[in-house]
Write a protein that holds these residues in place. Structure first.
Motif, short mmCIF file in Angstrom:
data_model
loop_
_atom_site.label_atom_id
_atom_site.label_comp_id
_atom_site.label_asym_id
_atom_site.label_seq_id
_atom_site.Cartn_x
_atom_site.Cartn_y
_atom_site.Cartn_z
N GLN A 46 0.81 -1.21 0.00
CA GLN A 46 0.00 0.00 0.00
C GLN A 46 0.85 1.27 0.00
O GLN A 46 0.43 2.29 -0.52
CB GLN A 46 -0.96 -0.02 1.18
CG GLN A 46 -2.02 -1.10 1.00
CD GLN A 46 -2.70 -1.50 2.29
OE1 GLN A 46 -2.18 -1.33 3.37
NE2 GLN A 46 -3.90 -2.05 2.16
N LEU A 47 2.05 1.19 0.55
CA LEU A 47 2.92 2.36 0.58
C LEU A 47 3.77 2.50 -0.68
O LEU A 47 4.05 3.61 -1.12
CB LEU A 47 3.85 2.32 1.80
CG LEU A 47 3.18 2.50 3.16
CD1 LEU A 47 4.19 2.26 4.28
CD2 LEU A 47 2.57 3.89 3.28
N CYS A 48 4.20 1.37 -1.26
CA CYS A 48 5.18 1.42 -2.36
C CYS A 48 4.72 0.77 -3.66
O CYS A 48 5.41 0.88 -4.66
CB CYS A 48 6.48 0.73 -1.92
SG CYS A 48 7.29 1.54 -0.55
N GLY A 49 3.62 0.04 -3.65
CA GLY A 49 3.21 -0.67 -4.85
C GLY A 49 3.85 -2.04 -4.92
O GLY A 49 4.49 -2.51 -3.98
N LYS A 50 3.71 -2.68 -6.06
CA LYS A 50 4.09 -4.09 -6.22
C LYS A 50 5.50 -4.31 -6.74
O LYS A 50 6.08 -5.38 -6.54
CB LYS A 50 3.08 -4.73 -7.17
CG LYS A 50 3.30 -6.19 -7.39
CD LYS A 50 2.32 -6.75 -8.38
CE LYS A 50 2.67 -8.20 -8.66
NZ LYS A 50 1.98 -8.72 -9.79
N SER A 111 1.90 5.27 -12.42
CA SER A 111 1.33 4.77 -13.66
C SER A 111 1.66 3.30 -13.88
O SER A 111 1.29 2.74 -14.90
CB SER A 111 1.83 5.61 -14.84
OG SER A 111 3.21 5.43 -15.01
N ALA A 112 2.39 2.69 -12.95
CA ALA A 112 2.73 1.28 -13.09
C ALA A 112 1.46 0.43 -13.00
O ALA A 112 0.53 0.76 -12.29
CB ALA A 112 3.72 0.85 -12.00
N GLN A 113 1.46 -0.67 -13.74
CA GLN A 113 0.31 -1.58 -13.68
C GLN A 113 0.29 -2.22 -12.30
O GLN A 113 1.28 -2.73 -11.82
CB GLN A 113 0.48 -2.69 -14.73
CG GLN A 113 0.31 -2.22 -16.15
CD GLN A 113 -1.14 -2.39 -16.59
OE1 GLN A 113 -1.90 -3.05 -15.94
NE2 GLN A 113 -1.47 -1.77 -17.69
N LEU A 114 -0.86 -2.22 -11.66
CA LEU A 114 -1.04 -2.83 -10.35
C LEU A 114 -1.91 -4.05 -10.50
O LEU A 114 -2.92 -4.01 -11.20
CB LEU A 114 -1.70 -1.85 -9.38
CG LEU A 114 -0.89 -0.59 -9.09
CD1 LEU A 114 -1.74 0.39 -8.30
CD2 LEU A 114 0.36 -0.94 -8.34
N THR A 115 -1.54 -5.13 -9.87
CA THR A 115 -2.33 -6.34 -9.94
C THR A 115 -2.95 -6.59 -8.58
O THR A 115 -2.24 -6.74 -7.59
CB THR A 115 -1.43 -7.55 -10.31
OG1 THR A 115 -0.76 -7.23 -11.52
CG2 THR A 115 -2.24 -8.80 -10.48
#
Length: 192
Positions: A46-50, A111-115
């Motif tokens: 949640q803080l940094c993404g995947k 803008s990175a794809q999040l899964t």
């Protein structure tokens, strides 16, 4: 040191497990890891993404293992652990920002794809993805307060201690983060 079975260790308090760890008991550390791994993973996501999530989780637990001898109050293990998460997330954001300034071709994290996790229906997955995108629009300070307080259910006092800011700052950031996230979700068609 530890002649306790895994089942017995599972019912032991964090404070006692920390003491066992300080005496070199790796089984106790494995129990702490199992107890907190998913929470740490979720917080960092949640803080940094995947993008580098697995590496960040490993970094947190390595710092925990190395820092246990210096932990003054084992009864505050969970708060201390979240403080380490915050520090690792902050370091990651700095590394990311540094890479962005040196490479104009880099993709921005927002803008990175999040899964989203593969659970629930399609609507649930879409909602989780939209919430994650909304979190990425917040400043790291606002995101941290929202994640720790609203999603991890930590009291404002603990959040203030983890982030080393006054409780009033936590309240203010929380207010602004909730408002911004609500506006983002509404702009995405989510009914609140």
């Amino acid at each position: 040191m530890s002649s306790l079975s895994a089942a017995q260790l599972a019912s032991v308090s964090d404070e006692i497990l920390v003491e066992y760890c300080r005496n070199g008991d790796r089984q106790s550390f494995q129990m702490l890891y199992r107890r907190y791994q998913q929470k740490v993973r979720s917080t960092l996501y949640q803080l940094c993404g995947k993008t580098v999530l697995d590496d960040l989780v490993q970094e947190v637990f390595l710092k925990v293992w190395q820092g246990l001898p210096k932990l003054r109050n084992p009864e505050y293990f969970a708060t201390w652990l979240y403080r380490i998460c915050w520090n690792v997330a902050t370091d990651q954001r700095r590394r990311f920002a540094k890479r962005q300034t040196t490479s104009l071709d880099g993709l921005s994290e927002s803008s990175a794809q999040l899964t989203a996790p593969q659970s629930g229906g399609l609507t649930s997955l879409h909602y989780k993805d939209v919430v994650q995108q909304g979190l990425q629009t917040l400043s790291l300070d606002q995101r941290a307060v929202l994640v720790l307080h609203d999603l991890k259910d930590l009291p404002q006092k603990d959040v203030a201690e983890i982030l080393t800011v006054p409780v009033g700052t936590v309240k203010s950031r929380l207010h602004h983060a909730r408002r911004s996230l609500r506006q983002f979700l509404e702009s995405q068609g989510v009914q609140l």
